[in-house]
Write an enzyme that holds these catalytic residues in place. Structure first.
Site, short mmCIF file in Angstrom:
data_model
loop_
_atom_site.label_atom_id
_atom_site.label_comp_id
_atom_site.label_asym_id
_atom_site.label_seq_id
_atom_site.Cartn_x
_atom_site.Cartn_y
_atom_site.Cartn_z
N ILE A 12 0.84 -1.21 0.00
CA ILE A 12 0.00 0.00 0.00
C ILE A 12 0.88 1.26 0.00
CG2 ILE A 12 -1.90 1.20 1.16
CD1 ILE A 12 -2.73 -1.54 2.34
N ASP A 31 12.02 2.60 4.81
CA ASP A 31 11.52 1.21 4.87
C ASP A 31 12.66 0.32 5.35
OD1 ASP A 31 8.92 -0.27 3.15
OD2 ASP A 31 10.53 -1.52 3.98
N LEU A 33 12.80 -2.78 4.80
CA LEU A 33 12.88 -3.84 3.79
C LEU A 33 12.72 -5.25 4.37
CD1 LEU A 33 15.58 -2.33 1.39
CD2 LEU A 33 13.10 -2.32 1.11
N ASN A 92 6.33 -4.55 16.68
CA ASN A 92 6.37 -3.82 15.41
C ASN A 92 5.20 -2.86 15.22
OD1 ASN A 92 7.79 -3.68 12.65
ND2 ASN A 92 5.62 -3.83 12.14
N SER A 117 -7.40 -0.70 10.21
CA SER A 117 -8.00 -1.84 9.53
C SER A 117 -9.40 -2.08 10.09
CB SER A 117 -7.10 -3.05 9.82
OG SER A 117 -7.82 -4.23 9.72
N TYR A 141 -3.45 -8.81 15.98
CA TYR A 141 -3.22 -7.82 14.92
C TYR A 141 -4.21 -6.66 15.04
CZ TYR A 141 -3.64 -5.73 10.30
OH TYR A 141 -3.73 -4.83 9.26
N LYS A 145 -3.72 -2.45 16.04
CA LYS A 145 -4.24 -1.30 15.27
C LYS A 145 -5.13 -0.44 16.16
CE LYS A 145 -2.62 -2.11 11.10
NZ LYS A 145 -1.84 -1.15 10.34
N ARG A 282 -11.69 -20.95 7.83
CA ARG A 282 -10.41 -20.49 8.38
C ARG A 282 -10.71 -19.78 9.70
NH1 ARG A 282 -6.93 -16.20 4.92
NH2 ARG A 282 -8.60 -14.83 5.60
N1 UFG Z 1 -9.92 -17.09 1.29
C1 UFG Z 1 -10.15 -18.35 0.77
N2 UFG Z 1 -9.07 -19.02 0.29
C2 UFG Z 1 -7.81 -18.52 0.29
C3 UFG Z 1 -7.60 -17.23 0.82
C4 UFG Z 1 -8.69 -16.53 1.32
O1 UFG Z 1 -11.26 -18.85 0.75
O2 UFG Z 1 -6.88 -19.21 -0.15
C5 UFG Z 1 -11.07 -16.33 1.81
C6 UFG Z 1 -10.97 -15.99 3.27
O3 UFG Z 1 -11.43 -17.02 4.08
C7 UFG Z 1 -11.81 -14.72 3.36
C8 UFG Z 1 -11.63 -14.06 1.98
O4 UFG Z 1 -11.14 -15.09 1.14
O5 UFG Z 1 -13.16 -15.07 3.50
C9 UFG Z 1 -10.65 -12.92 2.00
O6 UFG Z 1 -9.45 -13.37 2.64
P1 UFG Z 1 -8.11 -12.52 2.62
O7 UFG Z 1 -7.08 -13.31 3.39
O8 UFG Z 1 -7.79 -12.10 1.23
O9 UFG Z 1 -8.49 -11.20 3.40
P2 UFG Z 1 -9.06 -11.02 4.89
O10 UFG Z 1 -10.47 -10.51 4.74
O11 UFG Z 1 -8.85 -12.20 5.74
O12 UFG Z 1 -8.02 -9.98 5.42
C10 UFG Z 1 -8.10 -8.60 5.22
C11 UFG Z 1 -6.87 -8.09 4.52
C12 UFG Z 1 -5.63 -8.44 5.32
C13 UFG Z 1 -5.72 -7.81 6.64
C14 UFG Z 1 -6.98 -8.24 7.28
C15 UFG Z 1 -7.11 -7.46 8.47
O13 UFG Z 1 -6.84 -8.64 3.23
O14 UFG Z 1 -4.46 -7.93 4.75
O15 UFG Z 1 -8.12 -8.01 6.46
O16 UFG Z 1 -7.09 -6.10 8.11
F1 UFG Z 1 -4.69 -8.18 7.44
#
Ligand code: UFG
Length: 331
Positions: A12, A31, A33, A92, A117, A141, A145, A282
């Protein structure tokens, strides 16, 4: 404005740097890195390989570059890891930003933009999420925040610091030029994983649960383009001229998409199949999370330029197709 972008080599942050430059601001990147990519920052952009908790080095950068505003994007963001190693996240995501704020005070820099978030809200919150909902994170996490949000409230009152807090929903997509994009190791996010399946880099993916109380049984999320996020941040700058102001905005399109809709759209955009299997839920996933972004629209005049999931995935596809190994900077 002279802006220090902490974490400006990350996903981002690097997009925000480009938007700052396009809007005529001077962006200076700092950064460490650890997760960022040097290649995500153009060679012309002033760059410091430095940790935000290195106070003497940061103080020197703030003075030398005559920084007026600091944007902080350098958080760790793996929710699962935050539960197995919370101290890593508190260090962090709380201790280091605290040190950053202390150094800013020492240097007399009073404007701050913080990427928060939607995970600061609890499981029981009913979408669409508004800014008025109470902080009730369910992960370490999300708690880190929320902690920084509270610290900023006190700093605004006590020191006249002006801060803008942006609660992102699911940041996604890549810049239109196609030269920067998402490159995480490990990758856990849905859109890049589905694209990696379309590209044949992964044999298949899992859909985490199809028994949620949603129209197709899979989770609903609010995917918002990374450049739209950046534009909202910059739109808040004039409001930060006022002393002691604390702004809070949710950033999402407000239109949720399910996991299956994302997979289908990746197939449509790429013209390739995305092999998947249904898997168990998950842990930590909420059924639905999407934003009420009315406040950002009304107060900042913010309007997402990528309002549909297809328009967002098209940019992500362009980046991943052209950069199958991401920045290709791993050993
Ligand atoms: N999902 C799957 N299969 C995968 C990966 C994700 O079904 O292989 C599903 C997850 O269960 C969820 C949806 O896709 O329902 C989105 O999942 P992401 O991991 O892409 O995103 P999240 O909503 O879990 O997480 C978001 C941001 C993260 C951040 C988090 C908290 O994408 O970076 O919110 O802010 F950390």
């Amino acid at each position: 404005m002279n802006v220090l972008v902490v974490g400006g080599a990350g996903y981002i942050g690097s997009h925000c740097v480009r938007q700052l430059q396009a809007a005529g601001h001077k962006a200076v990147v700092m950064d460490s890195l650890v997760y960022g990519h040097r290649k995500a920052v153009s060679p012309e952009t002033p760059f410091y390989d430095c940790d935000m908790a290195d106070r003497p080095a940061l103080l020197e950068i703030l003075k030398k570059e005559q920084i007026e505003l600091v944007m902080h994007f350098a958080a760790f963001a793996y929710v699962g890891e935050s539960m197995s190693d919370p101290l890593k996240y508190y260090d962090n995501n709380v201790a280091k930003p605290l040190s950053l704020l202390q150094t800013m005070r020492e240097a007399g820099v009073t404007k701050f933009v913080f990427s928060s978030s939607c995970t600061v809200l609890g499981e029981e919150a009913e979408p669409p999420f508004t800014e008025a909902m109470p902080l009730r994170p369910i992960s370490a996490y999300g708690q880190t925040k929320a902690d920084v949000e509270v610290i900023l409230e006190y700093c605004a009152k006590a020191y006249g610091m002006s801060a803008a807090i942006f609660r992102y929903f699911n940041a996604s997509g890549a810049n239109e030029a196609g030269d920067i994009g998402e490159d995480h190791d490990p990758e856990t996010h849905l859109i890049p994983i589905a694209i990696q399946c379309a590209l044949g880099q992964r044999k298949q993916m899992y859909v985490f649960g199809d028994d949620y109380p949603t129209p197709d049984g899979t989770c609903l999320r609010d995917y918002v383009h990374v450049d739209d996020l950046s534009r909202a941040h910059i739109a808040a700058f004039p409001k930060l001229e006022e002393e002691g102001v604390l702004l809070k905005y949710n950033l999402g399109t407000g239109t949720p998409a399910s996991v299956l809709e994302i997979i289908k759209t990746v197939e449509d955009v790429s013209g390739l199949p995305v092999p998947y299997e249904l898997g168990p839920r998950r842990s930590g996933d909420v059924p639905a999370a999407y934003a009420d972004s009315k406040k950002a629209k009304e107060e900042l005049g913010w309007e997402p330029q990528y309002p549909t999931i297809r328009s967002i995935i098209e940019t992500a596809w362009k980046w991943h197709k052209a950069h199958p190994k991401g920045y290709d900077d791993r050993d």
